[in-house]
Write a protein that holds these residues in place. Structure first.
Motif, mmCIF file in Angstrom:
data_model
loop_
_atom_site.group_PDB
_atom_site.id
_atom_site.type_symbol
_atom_site.label_atom_id
_atom_site.label_comp_id
_atom_site.label_asym_id
_atom_site.label_seq_id
_atom_site.Cartn_x
_atom_site.Cartn_y
_atom_site.Cartn_z
ATOM 1 N N GLU A 75 0.833 -1.202 0.000
ATOM 2 C CA GLU A 75 0.000 0.000 0.000
ATOM 3 C C GLU A 75 0.869 1.253 0.000
ATOM 4 O OE1 GLU A 75 -3.037 0.974 3.227
ATOM 5 O OE2 GLU A 75 -3.619 -1.002 2.449
ATOM 6 N N ALA A 76 1.941 1.219 0.794
ATOM 7 C CA ALA A 76 2.847 2.367 0.866
ATOM 8 C C ALA A 76 3.482 2.598 -0.506
ATOM 9 C CB ALA A 76 3.925 2.118 1.916
ATOM 10 N N LYS A 77 3.854 1.510 -1.147
ATOM 11 C CA LYS A 77 4.495 1.611 -2.465
ATOM 12 C C LYS A 77 3.535 2.230 -3.473
ATOM 13 C CE LYS A 77 6.937 -1.343 -5.781
ATOM 14 N NZ LYS A 77 6.042 -1.750 -6.861
ATOM 15 N N LEU A 78 2.317 1.725 -3.464
ATOM 16 C CA LEU A 78 1.306 2.201 -4.402
ATOM 17 C C LEU A 78 1.003 3.690 -4.181
ATOM 18 C CD1 LEU A 78 0.001 0.216 -6.393
ATOM 19 C CD2 LEU A 78 -2.108 0.400 -5.055
ATOM 20 N N ALA A 79 0.799 4.056 -2.921
ATOM 21 C CA ALA A 79 0.485 5.456 -2.598
ATOM 22 C C ALA A 79 1.636 6.359 -3.027
ATOM 23 C CB ALA A 79 0.205 5.598 -1.109
ATOM 24 N N THR A 80 2.870 5.920 -2.773
ATOM 25 C CA THR A 80 4.038 6.730 -3.155
ATOM 26 C C THR A 80 4.075 6.895 -4.668
ATOM 27 O OG1 THR A 80 5.206 5.748 -1.288
ATOM 28 C CG2 THR A 80 6.548 6.942 -2.877
ATOM 29 N N GLU A 81 3.857 5.807 -5.380
ATOM 30 C CA GLU A 81 3.883 5.871 -6.854
ATOM 31 C C GLU A 81 2.825 6.835 -7.370
ATOM 32 O OE1 GLU A 81 5.621 1.393 -7.816
ATOM 33 O OE2 GLU A 81 3.460 1.725 -7.762
ATOM 34 N N GLU A 82 1.636 6.753 -6.776
ATOM 35 C CA GLU A 82 0.550 7.620 -7.238
ATOM 36 C C GLU A 82 0.850 9.085 -6.947
ATOM 37 O OE1 GLU A 82 -2.830 4.268 -6.409
ATOM 38 O OE2 GLU A 82 -3.405 6.355 -6.079
ATOM 39 N N LEU A 83 1.391 9.349 -5.762
ATOM 40 C CA LEU A 83 1.708 10.734 -5.395
ATOM 41 C C LEU A 83 2.758 11.307 -6.336
ATOM 42 C CD1 LEU A 83 1.684 10.226 -1.540
ATOM 43 C CD2 LEU A 83 0.310 11.934 -2.750
ATOM 44 N N LEU A 84 3.784 10.517 -6.614
ATOM 45 C CA LEU A 84 4.855 11.007 -7.486
ATOM 46 C C LEU A 84 4.335 11.203 -8.911
ATOM 47 C CD1 LEU A 84 7.917 8.936 -6.195
ATOM 48 C CD2 LEU A 84 7.421 11.353 -5.800
ATOM 49 N N ALA A 85 3.500 10.260 -9.347
ATOM 50 C CA ALA A 85 2.945 10.366 -10.701
ATOM 51 C C ALA A 85 2.060 11.606 -10.822
ATOM 52 C CB ALA A 85 2.151 9.114 -11.043
ATOM 53 N N ALA A 86 1.429 11.992 -9.708
ATOM 54 C CA ALA A 86 0.558 13.177 -9.722
ATOM 55 C C ALA A 86 1.372 14.468 -9.586
ATOM 56 C CB ALA A 86 -0.460 13.074 -8.597
ATOM 57 N N GLY A 87 2.678 14.331 -9.472
ATOM 58 C CA GLY A 87 3.544 15.510 -9.432
ATOM 59 C C GLY A 87 3.699 16.137 -8.059
ATOM 60 N N VAL A 88 3.308 15.416 -7.008
ATOM 61 C CA VAL A 88 3.486 15.945 -5.647
ATOM 62 C C VAL A 88 5.000 15.997 -5.340
ATOM 63 C CG1 VAL A 88 3.030 15.488 -3.194
ATOM 64 C CG2 VAL A 88 1.253 15.070 -4.895
ATOM 65 N N ALA A 89 5.435 17.086 -4.710
ATOM 66 C CA ALA A 89 6.870 17.264 -4.423
ATOM 67 C C ALA A 89 7.369 16.128 -3.534
ATOM 68 C CB ALA A 89 7.093 18.599 -3.738
ATOM 69 N N PRO A 90 8.541 15.550 -3.856
ATOM 70 C CA PRO A 90 9.067 14.450 -3.054
ATOM 71 C C PRO A 90 9.248 14.819 -1.585
ATOM 72 C CG PRO A 90 10.659 15.142 -4.735
ATOM 73 C CD PRO A 90 9.370 15.837 -5.025
ATOM 74 N N GLU A 91 9.518 16.113 -1.324
ATOM 75 C CA GLU A 91 9.684 16.557 0.072
ATOM 76 C C GLU A 91 8.373 16.390 0.842
ATOM 77 O OE1 GLU A 91 10.651 18.280 -2.546
ATOM 78 O OE2 GLU A 91 12.835 18.527 -2.293
ATOM 79 N N GLU A 92 7.270 16.638 0.143
ATOM 80 C CA GLU A 92 5.965 16.500 0.793
ATOM 81 C C GLU A 92 5.672 15.026 1.089
ATOM 82 O OE1 GLU A 92 1.902 18.300 -0.224
ATOM 83 O OE2 GLU A 92 3.351 19.398 -1.456
ATOM 84 N N VAL A 93 6.048 14.178 0.141
ATOM 85 C CA VAL A 93 5.854 12.740 0.325
ATOM 86 C C VAL A 93 6.697 12.276 1.516
ATOM 87 C CG1 VAL A 93 5.973 10.467 -0.764
ATOM 88 C CG2 VAL A 93 5.439 12.472 -2.152
ATOM 89 N N MET A 94 7.901 12.828 1.601
ATOM 90 C CA MET A 94 8.789 12.459 2.692
ATOM 91 C C MET A 94 8.202 12.877 4.048
ATOM 92 S SD MET A 94 12.558 12.018 2.290
ATOM 93 C CE MET A 94 13.574 13.418 2.473
ATOM 94 N N SER A 95 7.554 14.041 4.092
ATOM 95 C CA SER A 95 6.930 14.485 5.348
ATOM 96 C C SER A 95 5.852 13.503 5.783
ATOM 97 C CB SER A 95 6.270 15.852 5.189
ATOM 98 O OG SER A 95 7.212 16.795 4.855
#
Ligand code: B12
Length: 212
Positions: free
Chosen positions: A19-39
């Motif tokens: 689930e974490a992998k999928l959510a991360t992939e989706e966030l990155l694909a949607a252009g969310v800043a990696p720093e935000e994903v890291m938070s």
């Protein structure tokens, strides 16, 4: 993307790697800043830390959470590194002898890499000799020492002492949950940072001071 970020935090807390992998992939694909994903990852792991401390969960749960976090971090790393030119400075980083905690150290390494430094990560349970050998080999400008246990704080002190005795010219930066600015000063470190983002600022500050 707020719900997706929350979903990621929740997946980390529960140690649900896929689930974490999928959510991360989706966030990155949607252009969310990696720093935000890291938070979002850090928020999940902070909660795990709190519950472990309160004896609500135990080592196995912490390990699955850590593994889920690592999976997401592996996806984030190439995105964080895709900007940037040839690194000018090298940072050697590692967790001190006797200490096996590496989640925070890995976060620091990743942020420092993303700020366009070359990072040599020596891993965990690193002896002072191994740190010094790496400093010589890579001509590092900064070394980052991590400790998460009060029982390994003396190993951090000893590592700083031996680096100084070795005569290698390097700025020493320290961190980890039990480490404070005051302890950093006491053991003769040049810098301290409480989290991964400020570790980047601190490394830059120390290098600017060397150049001045
Ligand atoms: C995950 C974890 C583990 C995992 C580690 C997995 C891994 N791959 O790292 C496992 C289960 C293996 C583990 C084992 C142990 N653990 Co443990 N663990 C934790 C836990 C829950 C979270 C730590 C963490 O990853 N936090 C998240 C990261 C992101 O935060 P962080 O590490 O603080 O890093 C941030 C900053 O500190 C800073 N930073 C970190 N390093 C550096 C370096 C530099 C240079 C800079 C500038 C900044 C910096 O930036 C980071 C990012 O923002 C903490 C509880 C807690 N709340 O801290 C206990 C904790 C650290 N563990 C503890 C203990 C006691 C142990 C064990 C002894 C348990 C046991 N009885 O076996 C063993 C020791 C093993 C060993 N020899 O090291 C205690 C330490 C108590 C103390 N006062 O010393 C804690 C505090 C839990 C508690 N009881 O309260 N642990």
């Amino acid at each position: 993307m707020e719900p997706k970020l929350n979903e990621l935090s929740e997946a980390i807390k529960a140690g649900r790697r896929k689930e974490a992998k999928l959510a991360t992939e989706e966030l990155l694909a949607a252009g969310v800043a990696p720093e935000e994903v890291m938070s979002a990852l850090s928020a999940g792991m902070d909660d795990v830390g709190r519950r472990f401390k309160a004896n609500e969960i135990f080592v196995p749960e912490v390990l699955v959470a850590a593994r889920a976090m690592q999976t997401s971090m592996n996806l984030l790393e190439p995105v964080l590194l895709s900007v940037g030119s040839e690194p000018e400075h090298t940072v050697v980083i590692g967790t001190v002898e006797g200490d096996l905690h590496d989640i925070g150290k890995n976060l620091v390494a990743m942020m420092v890499k993303a700020a366009n430094f070359k990072v040599v990560d020596l891993g965990t349970n690193v002896s002072p000799d191994a740190f010094i050998a790496a400093l010589r080999e890579h001509r590092a400008a900064v070394i980052g020492l991590s400790a998460l246990l009060t029982t390994t704080m003396p190993a951090m002190r000893r590592t700083v002492e031996l680096i100084r005795e070795s005569g290698v010219a390097v700025k020493v930066m320290v961190g980890g949950a039990p480490i404070t600015q005051q302890f950093a000063q006491e053991i003769g470190a040049d810098g301290y940072a409480p989290d991964a983002a400020s570790a980047v600022d601190e490394a830059k500050r120390l290098i600017a001071r060397t150049a001045a």
